[in-house]
Scaffold this active site. Structure first.
Site, PDB file in Angstrom:
ATOM      1  N   CYS A  77       0.831  -1.199   0.000  1.00 36.23           N
ATOM      2  CA  CYS A  77       0.000   0.000   0.000  1.00 36.23           C
ATOM      3  C   CYS A  77       0.873   1.259   0.000  1.00 36.23           C
ATOM      4  CB  CYS A  77      -0.993  -0.047   1.168  1.00 36.23           C
ATOM      5  SG  CYS A  77      -2.329   1.170   1.003  1.00 36.23           S
ATOM      6  N   HIS A 175      -3.862  -4.947  -0.220  1.00 40.86           N
ATOM      7  CA  HIS A 175      -3.444  -5.514   1.062  1.00 40.86           C
ATOM      8  C   HIS A 175      -3.539  -7.040   1.000  1.00 40.86           C
ATOM      9  CE1 HIS A 175      -3.114  -1.856   3.521  1.00 40.86           C
ATOM     10  NE2 HIS A 175      -4.015  -1.375   2.680  1.00 40.86           N
ATOM     11  N   GLU A 177      -2.571  -9.133   3.097  1.00 41.16           N
ATOM     12  CA  GLU A 177      -2.905  -9.651   4.437  1.00 41.16           C
ATOM     13  C   GLU A 177      -4.404  -9.590   4.716  1.00 41.16           C
ATOM     14  OE1 GLU A 177      -2.438  -5.232   5.239  1.00 41.16           O
ATOM     15  OE2 GLU A 177      -1.622  -6.688   3.812  1.00 41.16           O
TER      16      GLU A 177
END
Length: 193
Positions: A77, A175, A177
């Site tokens: 990001c 992202h 994650e």
């Protein structure tokens, strides 16, 4: 494997740590140059505003260190955006690793882009086992312009670089994650580079 998340005060660090823990790897948080240099792999996270984040990097001396790293580095990001030459956010000079500039989305689209969108034109070992038009989770108001280092693209009012690679440096706008099984696969691919 020693995995270090660069901790400079502008990262969504806990969710990244948990994502790697689910993959069986304990990620160490550090802003110490000796620990960063000794890592096998590095994550360069970023959440927040670019000029503030760059000021924190400068304060810690990491803006000099990061571009010299030789091991695989994954910017996530804002981390990816700071690896570019500049960003319009706060009129900020970046680390210059990726030869492109970060622009603000224009007024034709809702800003920030928040939620799921697809990545396509995948061109890297980072995306082994990832299908074209796989959905990833994004939250951002600025985007990286295309350059020869573009390894994935996304459409949001404009077609932009949602992932970049230059030598050992990788960057993703999304992202991983927070991107379910496909995101976890990208993190696993990074560990296996």
């Amino acid at each position: 494997m020693k995995l270090v998340i660069i901790n400079y005060g502008a990262g969504n660090i806990k969710s990244i740590q948990f994502a790697f823990k689910r993959l069986g790897v304990n990620a160490v948080l550090s802003n110490k140059p000796e620990e960063i240099l000794a890592a096998d792999k590095l994550i360069f996270p970023g959440v927040g505003e670019a000029s503030t984040a760059m000021a924190m990097l400068k304060e810690s001396g990491l803006e000099q260190l990061i571009p010299t790293l030789k091991q695989p580095v994954l910017g996530i990001c804002l981390g990816m955006q700071l690896m570019c030459e500049s960003t319009e956010e706060g009129n900020t000079k970046g680390l210059g690793i990726f030869k492109t500039h970060v622009k603000r989305f224009d007024n034709d689209v809702k800003v920030p882009q928040m939620g799921w969108n697809v990545i396509k034109d995948l061109k890297s070992d980072l995306f082994v086992g990832i299908k074209e038009n796989e959905y990833m989770y994004l939250v951002h108001s600025y985007y990286a312009q295309h350059c020869k280092e573009t390894i994935a693209k996304t459409d949001y009012g404009i077609n932009y670089a949602s992932a970049l690679q230059h030598n050992n440096f990788y960057g993703v706008q999304f992202h991983p994650e927070k991107s379910s099984l496909a995101g976890a696969k990208i993190l696993k691919n990074f560990l296996e580079l």
